[in-house]
Design a protein around this motif. Structure first.
Motif, PDB file in Angstrom:
ATOM      1  N   ALA A   1       0.831  -1.203   0.000  1.00 40.90           N
ATOM      2  CA  ALA A   1       0.000   0.000   0.000  1.00 40.90           C
ATOM      3  C   ALA A   1       0.864   1.251   0.000  1.00 40.90           C
ATOM      4  O   ALA A   1       0.578   2.228  -0.721  1.00 40.90           O
ATOM      5  CB  ALA A   1      -0.926  -0.001   1.211  1.00 40.90           C
TER       6      ALA A   1
ATOM      7  N   LEU B   1      -8.585  -2.333  -1.264  1.00 35.67           N
ATOM      8  CA  LEU B   1      -8.445  -3.152  -0.076  1.00 35.67           C
ATOM      9  C   LEU B   1      -9.722  -3.965   0.090  1.00 35.67           C
ATOM     10  O   LEU B   1     -10.822  -3.409   0.141  1.00 35.67           O
ATOM     11  CB  LEU B   1      -8.222  -2.286   1.166  1.00 35.67           C
TER      12      LEU B   1
ATOM     13  N   LEU C   1      -4.929  -6.854  -0.528  1.00 35.81           N
ATOM     14  CA  LEU C   1      -4.753  -5.614  -1.278  1.00 35.81           C
ATOM     15  C   LEU C   1      -4.474  -5.948  -2.733  1.00 35.81           C
ATOM     16  O   LEU C   1      -3.599  -6.761  -3.035  1.00 35.81           O
ATOM     17  CB  LEU C   1      -3.603  -4.789  -0.697  1.00 35.81           C
TER      18      LEU C   1
ATOM     19  N   ARG D   1      -3.538  -4.167  -6.391  1.00 33.79           N
ATOM     20  CA  ARG D   1      -3.134  -2.970  -7.126  1.00 33.79           C
ATOM     21  C   ARG D   1      -3.682  -3.037  -8.552  1.00 33.79           C
ATOM     22  O   ARG D   1      -3.928  -4.108  -9.087  1.00 33.79           O
ATOM     23  CB  ARG D   1      -1.620  -2.845  -7.171  1.00 33.79           C
TER      24      ARG D   1
ATOM     25  N   LEU E   1      -7.973   2.587  -2.233  1.00 34.24           N
ATOM     26  CA  LEU E   1      -6.885   2.878  -1.308  1.00 34.24           C
ATOM     27  C   LEU E   1      -7.035   4.245  -0.661  1.00 34.24           C
ATOM     28  O   LEU E   1      -6.724   4.417   0.525  1.00 34.24           O
ATOM     29  CB  LEU E   1      -5.540   2.781  -2.043  1.00 34.24           C
TER      30      LEU E   1
END
Length: 427
Positions: free
Chosen positions: A11, A23, A42, A44, A135
């Motif tokens: 993060a 998340l 998490l 991305r 995020l």
């Protein structure tokens, strides 16, 4: 909170690189579930992900859908792991609900989604409620987690899972409230700590009165005149801490196993040539600590599990004397070596004390020889037995290994627990 360190790291990298992420947090479970409420993952936008919210069955689906699901903000999705898919007359899959009980509350959660994807047919017969948030929204919560780990102080947080019928725009799914700030404030009226809105103040006051069980997470429904809301109330706990007194080669796999569980690990030894960062790169701290520094020893052992593994009578005698006299300071204490060796140390320590009775509580708390007998040989097997015993004690569990749940029975329940000089001793 396994894999939390990896989530915080990824993060932080995403924020620094300007890469968005989602998340995913388990906020409620029903029936059988692989992970408990509070488990996180998490994802991305470049495809990288860390953490797990199931045994691996939900993750591929969640990675694909995370950004689409959060296109309009945070929301909760419900995933079934049973095999009870029902089909309508037109052949379309539909939610398997208990019609007699009138269980239709979750139908809205599945709007615009293919239920064939939501029911994974795994036969686990459970339901997993997962909160998805971008995020930017989750960052304050992750910072709270980071602060808990840094300062070793727990924090109580409530997360809004569902808002049934209230049009108040402040009650958005994903809203988080730090209940400790509410408890600890002395100068402000309680409703001003969170929000001037009366409905928020009423809900927070009810949440603040809630007492968590030892599980550290609870699913709570709060009813007021204006709304019925559902919350995950959780106590964010610091990492479990392991202090290893001794820096021999057999300590290395113990450090590795503890770090795999995201424990905070400190290694100390009075011999500076062994207590080096090069030898223990995975440890959070490595210190050459003199035997006279009892104050630091007690500070490091506070609320920790302590393993005495120096292979040195001099070191073990000095450390054990301090620790046995302060039995309320730590949560677990184990001594490496055969039983007769530890009893010799206890007798020598007692003989040099004016009031040896002060050691009684510590002796009763001491596990020796350290670890469970799980089979195998060598440092890795020893480390596995030690971690199994520490986990059982720290989590108040009774071991399934016959006769290995008490200090007395551990006399025959250690793996490779001899006083072989893996590291040369000093006297």
């Amino acid at each position: 909170m396994n894999q939390v360190a990896d989530i915080l790291k990824l993060a932080s990298e995403a924020q620094q690189q300007g890469v968005d992420a989602v998340l995913a947090t388990v906020v409620h479970t029903e029936g059988s579930a692989y992970r408990r409420a509070g488990a996180m993952m998490l994802i991305r936008e470049d495809g990288r992900s860390v953490g797990m919210i199931s045994g691996g069955c939900l993750e591929p689906h969640i990675i694909k859908r995370a950004f689409w699901l959060t296109r309009d903000g945070a929301n909760v999705q419900v995933y079934q792991t049973g095999d009870d898919i029902e089909y309508a007359d037109n052949g379309q899959a539909q939610v398997a609900i208990n019609k007699e009980a009138g269980d239709t509350d979750d139908l809205d959660d599945f709007d615009d989604m293919d239920f064939d994807e939501l029911n994974f047919g795994l036969g686990c017969n459970g339901r997993v409620h997962v909160l998805f948030e971008r995020l930017a929204t989750a960052a304050p919560f992750l910072e709270s987690v980071r602060q808990v780990r840094r300062h070793q102080q727990p924090v109580m947080v409530a997360t809004l899972i569902r808002n049934n019928g209230c049009q108040n725009t402040e009650l958005q799914v994903g809203l988080r409230i730090n209940l400790d700030e509410y408890h600890n404030s002395e100068n402000l009226p309680k409703q001003e700590i969170i929000n001037p809105s009366n409905i928020i103040a009423d809900i927070v006051e009810k949440l603040a009165e809630y007492k968590l069980s030892e599980s550290n997470t609870e699913y709570v429904t709060i009813k007021t005149d204006e709304a019925t809301t559902e919350w995950l109330v959780q106590r964010l706990q610091p990492q479990l801490r392991l202090l290893i007194c001794g820096a021999g080669n057999d300590v290395m796999p113990l450090v590795t196993m503890a770090k795999l569980q995201d424990w905070h690990v400190t290694v100390i030894d009075s011999r500076a040539q062994y207590a080096t960062r090069m030898r223990f790169p995975q440890a959070d701290a490595v210190m050459a600590l003199s035997l006279e520094d009892s104050e630091t020893l007690l500070t490091l052992s506070k609320n920790a599990a302590v393993a005495l593994m120096s292979h040195s009578l001099t070191q073990d005698r000095a450390r054990l004397a301090i620790l046995l006299a302060h039995a309320q300071n730590y949560r677990y204490l184990g001594q490496l070596g055969p039983r007769y060796r530890t009893e010799r140390l206890i007798n020598e320590i007692s003989a040099n004390m004016d009031h040896p009775a002060i050691l009684d509580t510590g002796v009763q708390k001491l596990h020796y020889p350290i670890g469970y007998k799980l089979g195998g040989d060598g440092p890795e097997a020893l480390a596995l037995g030690i971690m199994a015993q520490i986990n059982a004690v720290m989590h108040d569990q009774t071991a399934s290994v016959e006769g290995s749940h008490s200090r007395v029975s551990n006399s025959e329940a250690s793996v490779g627990n001899t006083d072989a000089d893996i590291v040369p001793s000093t006297v």
